[in-house]
Design a protein around this motif. Sequence first.
Motif, mmCIF file in Angstrom:
data_model
loop_
_atom_site.group_PDB
_atom_site.id
_atom_site.type_symbol
_atom_site.label_atom_id
_atom_site.label_comp_id
_atom_site.label_asym_id
_atom_site.label_seq_id
_atom_site.Cartn_x
_atom_site.Cartn_y
_atom_site.Cartn_z
ATOM 1 N N TRP A 192 0.825 -1.207 0.000
ATOM 2 C CA TRP A 192 0.000 0.000 0.000
ATOM 3 C C TRP A 192 0.861 1.259 0.000
ATOM 4 O O TRP A 192 1.869 1.341 0.713
ATOM 5 C CB TRP A 192 -0.924 0.007 1.223
ATOM 6 C CG TRP A 192 -2.000 -1.039 1.127
ATOM 7 C CD1 TRP A 192 -1.966 -2.290 1.657
ATOM 8 C CD2 TRP A 192 -3.239 -0.926 0.439
ATOM 9 N NE1 TRP A 192 -3.116 -2.978 1.347
ATOM 10 C CE2 TRP A 192 -3.923 -2.155 0.599
ATOM 11 C CE3 TRP A 192 -3.854 0.088 -0.303
ATOM 12 C CZ2 TRP A 192 -5.175 -2.396 0.057
ATOM 13 C CZ3 TRP A 192 -5.109 -0.140 -0.840
ATOM 14 C CH2 TRP A 192 -5.767 -1.368 -0.664
ATOM 15 N N TRP A 193 0.425 2.254 -0.793
ATOM 16 C CA TRP A 193 1.108 3.538 -0.878
ATOM 17 C C TRP A 193 0.092 4.657 -0.610
ATOM 18 O O TRP A 193 -1.057 4.570 -1.020
ATOM 19 C CB TRP A 193 1.714 3.745 -2.273
ATOM 20 C CG TRP A 193 2.607 2.637 -2.715
ATOM 21 C CD1 TRP A 193 2.266 1.524 -3.415
ATOM 22 C CD2 TRP A 193 4.009 2.534 -2.477
ATOM 23 N NE1 TRP A 193 3.343 0.726 -3.643
ATOM 24 C CE2 TRP A 193 4.456 1.327 -3.069
ATOM 25 C CE3 TRP A 193 4.947 3.346 -1.822
ATOM 26 C CZ2 TRP A 193 5.773 0.909 -3.025
ATOM 27 C CZ3 TRP A 193 6.266 2.929 -1.785
ATOM 28 C CH2 TRP A 193 6.677 1.725 -2.384
ATOM 29 N N PRO A 194 0.505 5.717 0.068
ATOM 30 C CA PRO A 194 -0.414 6.835 0.303
ATOM 31 C C PRO A 194 -0.779 7.512 -1.019
ATOM 32 O O PRO A 194 0.028 7.579 -1.947
ATOM 33 C CB PRO A 194 0.371 7.774 1.218
ATOM 34 C CG PRO A 194 1.812 7.416 0.979
ATOM 35 C CD PRO A 194 1.842 5.955 0.677
ATOM 36 N N ALA A 195 -2.021 7.996 -1.095
ATOM 37 C CA ALA A 195 -2.491 8.646 -2.323
ATOM 38 C C ALA A 195 -3.381 9.831 -1.955
ATOM 39 O O ALA A 195 -4.075 9.824 -0.937
ATOM 40 C CB ALA A 195 -3.267 7.653 -3.191
ATOM 41 N N SER A 196 -3.363 10.840 -2.777
ATOM 42 C CA SER A 196 -4.231 12.004 -2.598
ATOM 43 C C SER A 196 -4.383 12.678 -3.950
ATOM 44 O O SER A 196 -3.583 12.463 -4.872
ATOM 45 C CB SER A 196 -3.649 12.982 -1.579
ATOM 46 O OG SER A 196 -2.392 13.480 -2.015
ATOM 47 N N GLY A 197 -5.409 13.473 -4.080
ATOM 48 C CA GLY A 197 -5.618 14.147 -5.353
ATOM 49 C C GLY A 197 -6.919 14.916 -5.371
ATOM 50 O O GLY A 197 -7.597 15.073 -4.342
ATOM 51 N N THR A 198 -7.308 15.366 -6.552
ATOM 52 C CA THR A 198 -8.522 16.159 -6.737
ATOM 53 C C THR A 198 -9.257 15.661 -7.981
ATOM 54 O O THR A 198 -8.636 15.433 -9.015
ATOM 55 C CB THR A 198 -8.187 17.649 -6.901
ATOM 56 O OG1 THR A 198 -7.494 18.112 -5.738
ATOM 57 C CG2 THR A 198 -9.454 18.474 -7.088
ATOM 58 N N VAL A 199 -10.552 15.476 -7.842
ATOM 59 C CA VAL A 199 -11.383 15.082 -8.985
ATOM 60 C C VAL A 199 -12.522 16.083 -9.123
ATOM 61 O O VAL A 199 -12.968 16.683 -8.142
ATOM 62 C CB VAL A 199 -11.951 13.657 -8.825
ATOM 63 C CG1 VAL A 199 -10.837 12.622 -8.806
ATOM 64 C CG2 VAL A 199 -12.792 13.541 -7.552
ATOM 65 N N SER A 200 -12.981 16.253 -10.353
ATOM 66 C CA SER A 200 -14.068 17.200 -10.628
ATOM 67 C C SER A 200 -15.121 16.514 -11.492
ATOM 68 O O SER A 200 -14.808 15.637 -12.306
ATOM 69 C CB SER A 200 -13.544 18.451 -11.342
ATOM 70 O OG SER A 200 -12.607 19.132 -10.542
ATOM 71 N N ARG A 201 -16.345 16.919 -11.319
ATOM 72 C CA ARG A 201 -17.449 16.357 -12.110
ATOM 73 C C ARG A 201 -18.616 17.327 -12.079
ATOM 74 O O ARG A 201 -18.845 18.021 -11.088
ATOM 75 C CB ARG A 201 -17.867 14.998 -11.550
ATOM 76 C CG ARG A 201 -19.107 14.406 -12.228
ATOM 77 C CD ARG A 201 -19.504 13.092 -11.594
ATOM 78 N NE ARG A 201 -18.629 12.019 -12.025
ATOM 79 C CZ ARG A 201 -18.865 11.239 -13.069
ATOM 80 N NH1 ARG A 201 -19.944 11.455 -13.819
ATOM 81 N NH2 ARG A 201 -18.050 10.263 -13.371
ATOM 82 N N HIS A 202 -19.401 17.334 -13.168
ATOM 83 C CA HIS A 202 -20.639 18.112 -13.203
ATOM 84 C C HIS A 202 -21.809 17.138 -13.190
ATOM 85 O O HIS A 202 -21.866 16.196 -13.999
ATOM 86 C CB HIS A 202 -20.728 18.992 -14.446
ATOM 87 C CG HIS A 202 -22.012 19.776 -14.503
ATOM 88 N ND1 HIS A 202 -22.225 20.921 -13.765
ATOM 89 C CD2 HIS A 202 -23.159 19.563 -15.198
ATOM 90 C CE1 HIS A 202 -23.431 21.384 -13.997
ATOM 91 N NE2 HIS A 202 -24.023 20.577 -14.866
ATOM 92 N N PHE A 203 -22.722 17.332 -12.269
ATOM 93 C CA PHE A 203 -23.914 16.497 -12.164
ATOM 94 C C PHE A 203 -25.097 17.220 -12.791
ATOM 95 O O PHE A 203 -25.286 18.429 -12.599
ATOM 96 C CB PHE A 203 -24.228 16.186 -10.701
ATOM 97 C CG PHE A 203 -23.268 15.229 -10.059
ATOM 98 C CD1 PHE A 203 -23.487 13.865 -10.104
ATOM 99 C CD2 PHE A 203 -22.131 15.709 -9.417
ATOM 100 C CE1 PHE A 203 -22.596 12.983 -9.512
ATOM 101 C CE2 PHE A 203 -21.236 14.833 -8.817
ATOM 102 C CZ PHE A 203 -21.468 13.468 -8.872
ATOM 103 N N ASP A 204 -25.907 16.467 -13.534
ATOM 104 C CA ASP A 204 -27.072 17.032 -14.200
ATOM 105 C C ASP A 204 -28.308 16.208 -13.874
ATOM 106 O O ASP A 204 -28.306 14.978 -14.008
ATOM 107 C CB ASP A 204 -26.862 17.067 -15.723
ATOM 108 C CG ASP A 204 -28.045 17.671 -16.453
ATOM 109 O OD1 ASP A 204 -28.402 18.820 -16.144
ATOM 110 O OD2 ASP A 204 -28.630 16.983 -17.313
#
Length: 356
Positions: A192-204
């Motif tokens: 296991w390795w640490p992970a982080s980030g940012t995701v974006s999405r538009h909901f309709d």
Amino acid sequence: MSSPAQTTHPCSGCGASVAYAPGTSVQRCPYCGFEQRIAAPARAVREHDYAAFLAKPRVAAVAVHQSACPGCGARTESDALSKSCQFCGAALVADTTAGDQIAPEAVVPFALDKNGSRTALRGWVKSRWFAPNRLKKVSEAESMKSTYVPHWTFDSGTTSDYTGSRGEHYYVTQTYTENGQTKTRRVRKTRWWPASGTVSRHFDDVLVAATHRVTPEQLAELEPWPTGQALPFEPAYISGHHTLRYEVEPEQGIETAKQEMAEVIEQDCRRDIGGDEQRVSTVDTTYTDVRFKLLLLPVWIGCYLFGGKTYQVLINGVTGEVQGQRPYSWVKITLTVLAVAALIGLVVWLIIANRA
């Protein structure tokens, strides 16, 4: 507080109340058959700014609609947006521009008429393999009510910062003894390795049921809904049909919508993490440009009595999808279990006989 007025739709032929004819763009008189075309909407379906809505003062308690039937003069009270007079059957539609409730913005008109609902119900009944044979008779006599059910739809842009872990598989060789013999095998392990980030999405058009009269679970089983076919709200489309008024406020609805969004966002996080396995520890989501509207969806609702018990059935008024409660025939279930057990026994006997 004054209650919203009632509007009527008289027939140009005989003066009786007309009703929207499912699957068409006309209102039809149930008495003389005269048809009145529904005018094409002069506007598009609009989404309302949720932040602006929250900034406005709200009145929590809403009075029932009081109406005087133009057909027989009867005065009644109801919390429905549209209904039929219980005395003469005249179609009544509340004036949604008055009062303190949010007016419907869009409607998906009925495409399935009463005969179509009966056909869908009969097909559903015939496909219930473990239902009693006598159940097939209820679809012929069952009375279904065409009902517009209120839903909130929410649109939102989302940006989510997450933390978690990415798991990557690797294999090691292990030595073990079996029946006095030394053997080896490959064993999978995960690093296991640490992970982080940012995701974006538009909901309709995230759908949220806005009534307690039918459970969200029941309505969800009728999906998918063709929300892309929604038309700007026009009272003519609900004339002659029952329309429930919303009970779930937008502030409640957005929280339910966020829960649905969160499930999708978590999957986005897992894809972004990558690897062979993923663990999502935290997700912090920011919602932007949140918009909403009140949408009316068509549902045929009916109840039938069988064996002294009442069962409810719902039919999607566009697709014909049927979901409902049904009785079970324990005789059929028992015979099926016995038949399967006998088949398994026969297979086992044949295997033993072939080895002998």
